[in-house]
Design a protein around this motif. Sequence first.
Motif, PDB file in Angstrom:
ATOM      1  N   VAL A 123       0.796  -1.238   0.000  1.00 44.09           N
ATOM      2  CA  VAL A 123       0.000   0.000   0.000  1.00 44.09           C
ATOM      3  C   VAL A 123       0.823   1.280   0.000  1.00 44.09           C
ATOM      4  O   VAL A 123       0.267   2.372  -0.081  1.00 44.09           O
ATOM      5  N   GLY A 124       2.149   1.168   0.091  1.00 44.81           N
ATOM      6  CA  GLY A 124       2.979   2.367   0.013  1.00 44.81           C
ATOM      7  C   GLY A 124       3.247   3.007   1.361  1.00 44.81           C
ATOM      8  O   GLY A 124       2.328   3.361   2.081  1.00 44.81           O
ATOM      9  N   LYS A 132      -0.546   3.468  -5.173  1.00 46.03           N
ATOM     10  CA  LYS A 132      -0.639   2.118  -4.606  1.00 46.03           C
ATOM     11  C   LYS A 132      -1.705   2.072  -3.515  1.00 46.03           C
ATOM     12  O   LYS A 132      -2.493   1.126  -3.427  1.00 46.03           O
ATOM     13  N   THR A 133      -1.735   3.119  -2.679  1.00 50.95           N
ATOM     14  CA  THR A 133      -2.723   3.196  -1.602  1.00 50.95           C
ATOM     15  C   THR A 133      -4.137   3.188  -2.156  1.00 50.95           C
ATOM     16  O   THR A 133      -4.998   2.427  -1.682  1.00 50.95           O
ATOM     17  N   VAL A 159      -2.510   6.639   4.066  1.00 49.76           N
ATOM     18  CA  VAL A 159      -2.909   5.745   5.149  1.00 49.76           C
ATOM     19  C   VAL A 159      -1.902   5.731   6.291  1.00 49.76           C
ATOM     20  O   VAL A 159      -2.281   5.663   7.464  1.00 49.76           O
ATOM     21  N   GLN A 162      -1.064  -6.626  -7.296  1.00 53.19           N
ATOM     22  CA  GLN A 162      -1.383  -6.317  -5.907  1.00 53.19           C
ATOM     23  C   GLN A 162      -2.049  -7.511  -5.217  1.00 53.19           C
ATOM     24  O   GLN A 162      -1.802  -7.778  -4.040  1.00 53.19           O
ATOM     25  N   ASP A 190       3.366   6.072  -4.288  1.00 47.31           N
ATOM     26  CA  ASP A 190       2.844   5.399  -3.099  1.00 47.31           C
ATOM     27  C   ASP A 190       1.363   5.701  -2.883  1.00 47.31           C
ATOM     28  O   ASP A 190       0.604   4.831  -2.449  1.00 47.31           O
ATOM     29  N   GLU A 191       0.940   6.929  -3.190  1.00 51.88           N
ATOM     30  CA  GLU A 191      -0.480   7.258  -3.077  1.00 51.88           C
ATOM     31  C   GLU A 191      -1.296   6.448  -4.091  1.00 51.88           C
ATOM     32  O   GLU A 191      -2.406   5.997  -3.791  1.00 51.88           O
ATOM     33  N   GLY A 203      -6.953   0.510  -1.732  1.00 51.07           N
ATOM     34  CA  GLY A 203      -8.125   0.949  -0.993  1.00 51.07           C
ATOM     35  C   GLY A 203      -9.366   1.026  -1.863  1.00 51.07           C
ATOM     36  O   GLY A 203     -10.466   0.654  -1.444  1.00 51.07           O
ATOM     37  N   GLY A 216       2.064   6.771   1.502  1.00 47.62           N
ATOM     38  CA  GLY A 216       0.689   7.070   1.133  1.00 47.62           C
ATOM     39  C   GLY A 216      -0.085   7.625   2.317  1.00 47.62           C
ATOM     40  O   GLY A 216       0.362   7.568   3.466  1.00 47.62           O
ATOM     41  N   TRP A 225       0.932  14.070   6.959  1.00 48.23           N
ATOM     42  CA  TRP A 225      -0.467  13.681   6.752  1.00 48.23           C
ATOM     43  C   TRP A 225      -1.310  14.906   6.399  1.00 48.23           C
ATOM     44  O   TRP A 225      -2.141  14.850   5.490  1.00 48.23           O
ATOM     45  N   CYS A 241     -12.111   7.925   6.431  1.00 48.73           N
ATOM     46  CA  CYS A 241     -11.736   7.566   5.055  1.00 48.73           C
ATOM     47  C   CYS A 241     -12.047   8.714   4.091  1.00 48.73           C
ATOM     48  O   CYS A 241     -13.194   9.139   3.959  1.00 48.73           O
TER      49      CYS A 241
END
Length: 481
Positions: free
Chosen positions: A141-142, A285-286, A147, A199, A282-283, A290, A145, A154, A429
């Motif tokens: 998920v990176g 991948k997130t 998460v 993934q 990475d985002e 998700g 990212g 953040w 979320c």
Amino acid sequence: MELITLMNPILALLVLLFVVPKMYNALIILVWQPFVLTRRFKKQGISGPKYRFLYGNIDEINKIKRESHVSVLDPNSNDIFPRIFPHYQQWMTLYGETFLYWNGTEPMLCISDLELVKQILSNKSGFFVKSKIRPELFKLVGMKGLVFVEGVDWVRHRRILNPAFSIDRLKIMTKVMVECTLRILEDSYNEGIEVFRTQEELKKCCVSCLTNVYIPGTRYLPTPSNIRIWKLDRKMKNSVKKVVDSRLASKQDYGDDLLGIMLKSCESERKERKLSIEEIIDECKTFFFGGYETNSNLLTWTTMLLSLHQDWQEKLRDEIFQECGKDKTPDSDTFSKLKLMNMVFLESLRLYGPVSYFSRDATKDLTLGHLKIPKGTTIVFPLMKMHSDKAVWGSDADKFNPLRFENGVSRAAKHPNALLAFSMGPRVCIGQNFAMIEAKVVLTMILQRFRLSLSSEYKHAPVDHLTLTPQYGLPVMLQPL
């Protein structure tokens, strides 16, 4: 010879100075800390399964889960918590709903009190942060990212990404969702399919790693499992980078979707408004994980529930035909009118939410309600148990009843924050509206075309593999209308 004789004691002393502190730290982590923390919680009336040297309760958890996963439930039963978390069920019976257990040497405090959970998830002080995860999961998920980043990073990520999930942008995206769904129904795929497949393979590798105790440094060893993870990680990065590079090649306008907004931030001169290419990958991948993994599971379990409850399937189809028609392609205005469908998805999220639990780490010694929680404790919230609690949801908590959401989420249970499928507080979320619209798009277009029923080969065996999935798949029969 005299020089060698002189050096031997010096080397021995240096080795001793290096080894002794390491051994001391190991003893603190492996023996002293579990002993002290167990006593501290016991004084508060909190107990749990006994800590085992190095492994904690991992072997016990694996054994109980293996035994549970052999069973198959009645398809009409929604009482799935004992199958998914049989160890929690067993420990709650023995020690109460708040108990302490050990993931290796990490103390885990299980809490299902809604008021305490609300305090933790709503906290903005930084005293409760996202729990540490196994390094293998960062490949999935990176690491950079949304998460898993904390603090000012953040805030920066969230500020940049928020516009992509505004209601106005989502209305524009609805058309894209409809087009993508049409292509899938016509048996074709988009450019992201390679990422999804990679993934999924990587997820299987990560799930198998979670059953073992984590020993720092082992992720660098060229074991067959690590080599496989490294290979899949490279493949996924390359697939994501190909998507990013393709958009970058457009030069003039990157678009107004999520990727376009992230790429435009690269050109910002203000640091607090900027993402690096590595962060963007990475985002991606997130959001691939998700957006795809959780929503595909939401649609899977909703399909199962509608196949079992044909009356509700017909109610949704009638609603769709009334608001959208039998042949008309739905648009953003249509989905806001599908009240019954919204209720069905909320009930599906309650009974079969893709995420089975949340967790947070305490960054300092603190008091939470009547509990004194030591620094470094991981607090676990078993959503599956909380979403089926009859004291909160009523005597029909284990039944499929979408009408409980007729008056909204906050009035569906005895506590206004009882449904936590998308979490709550500052780290709620970011994509919950996107997820619900996407799910409505897909289900609307399926129900316009097909009648759903379960195959006789279906085995009702939900299992937690990072997200809630059917252990043996979900064979469904589609009857064209």
